[in-house]
Design an enzyme around this catalytic site. Structure first.
Site, PDB file in Angstrom:
ATOM      1  N   ASP A 113      66.799  39.085  37.952  1.00  0.00           N
ATOM      2  CA  ASP A 113      66.746  37.729  38.477  1.00  0.00           C
ATOM      3  C   ASP A 113      67.589  36.795  37.603  1.00  0.00           C
ATOM      4  O   ASP A 113      67.121  35.754  37.133  1.00  0.00           O
ATOM      5  CB  ASP A 113      65.283  37.243  38.579  1.00  0.00           C
ATOM      6  CG  ASP A 113      65.191  35.865  39.230  1.00  0.00           C
ATOM      7  OD1 ASP A 113      66.114  35.488  39.977  1.00  0.00           O
ATOM      8  OD2 ASP A 113      64.192  35.156  38.985  1.00  0.00           O
ATOM      9  N   HIS A 156      56.113  34.671  33.702  1.00  0.00           N
ATOM     10  CA  HIS A 156      56.052  36.103  33.986  1.00  0.00           C
ATOM     11  C   HIS A 156      56.863  36.899  32.971  1.00  0.00           C
ATOM     12  O   HIS A 156      57.664  36.332  32.228  1.00  0.00           O
ATOM     13  CB  HIS A 156      56.595  36.384  35.389  1.00  0.00           C
ATOM     14  CG  HIS A 156      57.824  35.602  35.720  1.00  0.00           C
ATOM     15  ND1 HIS A 156      57.797  34.449  36.473  1.00  0.00           N
ATOM     16  CD2 HIS A 156      59.126  35.762  35.360  1.00  0.00           C
ATOM     17  CE1 HIS A 156      59.020  33.956  36.583  1.00  0.00           C
ATOM     18  NE2 HIS A 156      59.843  34.727  35.915  1.00  0.00           N
ATOM     19  N   GLN A 224      58.889  40.846  38.575  1.00  0.00           N
ATOM     20  CA  GLN A 224      58.478  39.767  37.655  1.00  0.00           C
ATOM     21  C   GLN A 224      56.964  39.604  37.775  1.00  0.00           C
ATOM     22  O   GLN A 224      56.485  39.046  38.766  1.00  0.00           O
ATOM     23  CB  GLN A 224      59.189  38.457  38.024  1.00  0.00           C
ATOM     24  CG  GLN A 224      60.672  38.455  37.690  1.00  0.00           C
ATOM     25  CD  GLN A 224      61.436  37.324  38.361  1.00  0.00           C
ATOM     26  OE1 GLN A 224      61.364  37.152  39.575  1.00  0.00           O
ATOM     27  NE2 GLN A 224      62.182  36.548  37.593  1.00  0.00           N
ATOM     28  N   ASP A 256      60.502  27.400  31.937  1.00  0.00           N
ATOM     29  CA  ASP A 256      60.848  27.842  33.284  1.00  0.00           C
ATOM     30  C   ASP A 256      59.605  27.889  34.177  1.00  0.00           C
ATOM     31  O   ASP A 256      58.539  28.321  33.745  1.00  0.00           O
ATOM     32  CB  ASP A 256      61.456  29.248  33.152  1.00  0.00           C
ATOM     33  CG  ASP A 256      61.879  29.818  34.483  1.00  0.00           C
ATOM     34  OD1 ASP A 256      62.766  29.242  35.111  1.00  0.00           O
ATOM     35  OD2 ASP A 256      61.311  30.853  34.892  1.00  0.00           O
ATOM     36  N   GLU A 298      60.870  22.657  33.833  1.00  0.00           N
ATOM     37  CA  GLU A 298      61.525  22.949  35.109  1.00  0.00           C
ATOM     38  C   GLU A 298      60.479  22.794  36.211  1.00  0.00           C
ATOM     39  O   GLU A 298      59.697  23.701  36.480  1.00  0.00           O
ATOM     40  CB  GLU A 298      62.110  24.362  35.142  1.00  0.00           C
ATOM     41  CG  GLU A 298      63.015  24.538  36.356  1.00  0.00           C
ATOM     42  CD  GLU A 298      62.797  25.822  37.158  1.00  0.00           C
ATOM     43  OE1 GLU A 298      63.483  25.980  38.181  1.00  0.00           O
ATOM     44  OE2 GLU A 298      61.941  26.644  36.807  1.00  0.00           O
ATOM     45  N   HIS A 365      72.370  26.554  38.416  1.00  0.00           N
ATOM     46  CA  HIS A 365      72.462  27.974  38.787  1.00  0.00           C
ATOM     47  C   HIS A 365      71.632  28.310  40.024  1.00  0.00           C
ATOM     48  O   HIS A 365      71.790  29.373  40.597  1.00  0.00           O
ATOM     49  CB  HIS A 365      71.998  28.821  37.613  1.00  0.00           C
ATOM     50  CG  HIS A 365      70.529  28.651  37.342  1.00  0.00           C
ATOM     51  ND1 HIS A 365      69.988  27.442  36.954  1.00  0.00           N
ATOM     52  CD2 HIS A 365      69.497  29.504  37.475  1.00  0.00           C
ATOM     53  CE1 HIS A 365      68.690  27.579  36.828  1.00  0.00           C
ATOM     54  NE2 HIS A 365      68.354  28.814  37.134  1.00  0.00           N
ATOM     55  N   ASP A 366      70.712  27.408  40.390  1.00  0.00           N
ATOM     56  CA  ASP A 366      69.838  27.699  41.529  1.00  0.00           C
ATOM     57  C   ASP A 366      70.373  27.069  42.813  1.00  0.00           C
ATOM     58  O   ASP A 366      71.325  26.290  42.801  1.00  0.00           O
ATOM     59  CB  ASP A 366      68.414  27.204  41.238  1.00  0.00           C
ATOM     60  CG  ASP A 366      67.640  28.213  40.393  1.00  0.00           C
ATOM     61  OD1 ASP A 366      67.925  29.423  40.506  1.00  0.00           O
ATOM     62  OD2 ASP A 366      66.755  27.788  39.637  1.00  0.00           O
ATOM     63  N   ARG A 490      72.561  33.035  45.392  1.00  0.00           N
ATOM     64  CA  ARG A 490      72.786  32.123  44.269  1.00  0.00           C
ATOM     65  C   ARG A 490      73.969  32.588  43.417  1.00  0.00           C
ATOM     66  O   ARG A 490      74.561  31.803  42.688  1.00  0.00           O
ATOM     67  CB  ARG A 490      71.531  32.024  43.402  1.00  0.00           C
ATOM     68  CG  ARG A 490      70.398  31.270  44.100  1.00  0.00           C
ATOM     69  CD  ARG A 490      69.144  31.250  43.265  1.00  0.00           C
ATOM     70  NE  ARG A 490      68.616  32.581  43.028  1.00  0.00           N
ATOM     71  CZ  ARG A 490      67.540  32.853  42.280  1.00  0.00           C
ATOM     72  NH1 ARG A 490      66.887  31.866  41.700  1.00  0.00           N
ATOM     73  NH2 ARG A 490      67.110  34.086  42.113  1.00  0.00           N
TER      74      ARG A 490
HETATM   75  C1  GLC Z   1      63.409  29.326  37.792  1.00  0.00           C
HETATM   76  C2  GLC Z   1      64.867  29.694  37.646  1.00  0.00           C
HETATM   77  C3  GLC Z   1      65.251  30.630  38.738  1.00  0.00           C
HETATM   78  C4  GLC Z   1      64.370  31.852  38.681  1.00  0.00           C
HETATM   79  C5  GLC Z   1      62.877  31.467  38.668  1.00  0.00           C
HETATM   80  C6  GLC Z   1      61.998  32.617  38.308  1.00  0.00           C
HETATM   81  O1  GLC Z   1      63.159  28.628  38.941  1.00  0.00           O
HETATM   82  O2  GLC Z   1      65.644  28.531  37.653  1.00  0.00           O
HETATM   83  O3  GLC Z   1      66.605  30.976  38.641  1.00  0.00           O
HETATM   84  O4  GLC Z   1      64.625  32.657  39.793  1.00  0.00           O
HETATM   85  O5  GLC Z   1      62.614  30.472  37.717  1.00  0.00           O
HETATM   86  O6  GLC Z   1      61.966  32.840  36.931  1.00  0.00           O
END
Ligand code: GLC
Length: 609
Positions: A113, A156, A224, A256, A298, A365-366, A490
């Site tokens: 991921d 995770h 995850q 995150d 985040e 990045h998302d 992405r």
């Molecule tokens: C956050 C990251 C994303 C990832 C997710 C799971 O949202 O920005 O890229 O897929 O966490 O860890």
């Protein structure tokens, strides 16, 4: 015990203990936590302690107008950590003094991921280097006055993490660090109330483990595994990992997916009160062990959910949060040429306490999730599903006259929902116009790109550029053919940094030259003028044209009127007040009178004389 640590601990001890006991009722584990905190404090390098002290003495150090961020994948930018260290000069040329290194800890290939499935919190991916390289890089950055941000993926672990491996083998101690269920009855109950993060790429919130004969909770990808923060061992060990990484010289920890860390049957498992307890504890732990480190949360949610993560002025949680709704509303505005929603959003943010620091961005990045205020849009008869479809159609270029070149992300035909991927340049029309060799369209696309950057830089907080955007990097379609990546769009905007294009910024008239110098000039103006400080008053005004956004910033002596034309037409608009004269900080032009002529996708930063 050292005096400094003791003093800081005393300041927070009662509250920390109170919260810890409320969650865990476990004295021994609390005692262990405190003694480990001391351990990490003693191991912390002297330079970092010196920096901690300076930042403690100036707690608003990150709240001015002089921080400019850039986020990047280490491999895409420079191959590995050593490569990044060698290429710090370029970042300095970009005026960047904060770099977010995308996830670099050990992660299984093909099940990573993008690095957000960590299999070892204490090791760097071998291809990217070592912990020593990381320390060397953070030291080199600090010498240049740059801050380093990294992700702390706390919700995770990867299924390859030692705990997960042992849990899969049936070791109870490790199973209790995750959510294991022997049959589907409880998972089925959860599924009734828990939404999905990746509805098409990873549907459902649980994964069946054949060899373990159990289901495990997996909110994100099946590889995850969600950590169980009801177990104090999980909290303590993750805090130790956090402090270990902080001691490598990290300045900003991006926590995150933080809203997800506490799960409760019968709820959405998002933003539960215990999440705030945990974040508050982490803040205090930072302030005790490494007060120079900032927490960046985040929280990709609607504003009412985001803001509580700042905590209160007396009991703060995160230092910084992503300004995600403004980002999404910006792209809505690009697609609709109607600034009214963005104006509302600016007013909401402008009305928040100035202690709150947002991280502002155009792209990351998302994907772009369309979390907009649909209740408000409904007054114009704009419904959620049809509007998302319009935005996606526009920005993927499905509508004939549109210029966007994005791709859908997690398009869910059952709900009609889909998110969007693509680089800033491709979404602004640079890709299309360059491909079609349409000079006037290219000119306009570059202008839109610049205007959006100016808009981002006008907002209070910390602007963060997505690496490559400064040279107008377009989408990268190679992921379509990569077996590890093709399912995750992405990767469209996670391409290798184009050093070949970077060279063209020296060539007059190229897209790269126009963007690099255009954005660079804006950044320069931003840091030279106190009106861009976080403590400025910010409000919007009516320009009498729904395509042109007007923002006022006022700080001490300075007043700035900023205008952004989100349409492809030249407009005549009105300033907020009569009888004032201004100088445009970008072009140097003098503006007198109330009416202003603004070019298609034009921008003004008008400083009151
Ligand atoms: C956050 C990251 C994303 C990832 C997710 C799971 O949202 O920005 O890229 O897929 O966490 O860890």
């Amino acid at each position: 015990m050292e005096n400094v640590f003791q003093k800081r601990l005393e300041r927070h001890h009662d509250e920390l203990r109170w919260l810890y006991m409320e969650l865990y009722q476990n004295d021994d584990m609390f005692a262990e936590l405190c003694s480990q905190m001391y351990e990490y404090y003693t191991q912390r390098a002297q330079q970092l302690k010196t920096m901690d002290k300076a930042r403690e003495e100036e707690p608003g150090w990150y709240k001015k107008n002089d921080i400019l961020g850039m986020m990047m994948y280490i491999d895409n930018y420079a191959g590995n950590l050593k490569g990044v260290e060698e290429k710090l000069d370029y970042l300095e040329e970009c005026q960047v003094n904060y770099i977010h290194l995308m996830p670099f800890l050990d992660t299984p290939k093909g099940r990573s991921d993008g690095g957000y499935a960590v299999s070892d919190f204490r090791n760097v991916q071998p291809a990217l280097g070592t912990m020593e390289d990381l320390e060397s890089l953070t030291q080199a950055c600090h010498k240049k006055g740059m801050n380093v941000c990294m992700d702390f993926v706390m919700n995770h672990t990867s299924e390859d993490h030692e705990w997960a491996v042992r849990a899969r083998r049936g070791e109870g101690e490790y199973m209790s660090r995750y959510f294991f269920f022997s049959d589907h009855s409880i998972p089925a109950e959860y599924e009734k109330t828990v939404p999905q993060v990746f509805p098409t790429t990873a549907p459902g919130n649980f994964t069946w483990l054949q060899e373990a004969g159990h289901f495990v909770m997996t909110t994100f990808y099946p590889y995850q595994w969600d950590l169980n923060y009801r177990n104090p061992r999980v909290f303590n060990e993750m805090v130790y990992n956090f402090l270990f990484l902080a001691n490598k010289g990290i300045d900003v920890m991006r926590i995150d997916a933080v809203p997800y860390i506490w799960k409760e049957l019968g709820t959405s498992c998002r933003n539960l009160p215990q999440v705030h307890t945990i974040v508050r504890m982490m803040r205090m732990i930072c302030e005790i062990v490494c007060p120079g480190v900032l927490l960046l949360g985040e929280v990709v949610m609607e504003p009412e959910k985001v803001v509580p993560y700042f905590g209160t002025v007396e009991k703060p949680e995160c230092h910084m949060l992503y300004n995600v709704t403004t980002m999404a509303s910006t792209w809505h505005t690009v697609a609709t040429r109607d600034i009214r929603l963005l104006k509302l959003q600016m007013d909401i943010v402008g009305g928040l306490p100035k202690e709150y620091v947002f991280l502002n961005y155009l792209r990351c990045h998302d994907d772009i999730g369309w979390g907009l205020d649909y209740q408000w849009l409904m007054q114009f008869g704009i419904g959620e599903v049809s509007h998302k479809k319009y935005l996606n159609d526009f920005l993927t270029g499905t509508i004939p006259e549109s210029f966007g070149r994005g791709e859908l992300y997690n398009s869910d035909p059952s709900s009609g929902d889909a998110r969007l991927c693509g680089t800033t340049a491709s979404l602004c029309g640079i890709e299309k116009a360059a491909y079609e060799k349409n000079e006037p369209a290219l000119e306009q696309a570059v202008q839109l790109d610049l205007m959006l950057h100016a808009y981002m830089l006008t907002q209070s907080g910390i602007p963060v550029i997505y690496s490559g955007d400064e040279i107008g990097q377009e989408n990268d379609y190679t992921y379509h053919k990569d077996p590890d990546r093709w399912g995750d769009s992405r990767y469209l905007h996670r391409g290798k940094f184009r050093w070949d294009l970077e060279e063209k910024r020296a060539e007059k008239g190229t897209v790269q030259e126009k963007l690099f110098h255009g954005i660079g000039k804006l950044e320069q103006i931003r840091k030279e003028n106190p009106v861009f400080n976080t403590d400025a008053d910010v409000w919007t005004f009516d320009t009498l044209d729904d395509s042109v956004l007007g923002i006022i910033r006022r700080c001490k002596e300075q007043k700035l009127a900023a205008l952004f034309n989100f349409s492809e037409y030249q407009k005549v608009v009105q300033l907020e007040q009569e009888g004032e004269t201004y100088t445009d900080l970008i072009s140097g032009k003098k503006i007198t009178g109330r009416e202003v002529n603004i070019a298609a996708y034009g921008v003004y930063w008008l400083l009151k004389d």
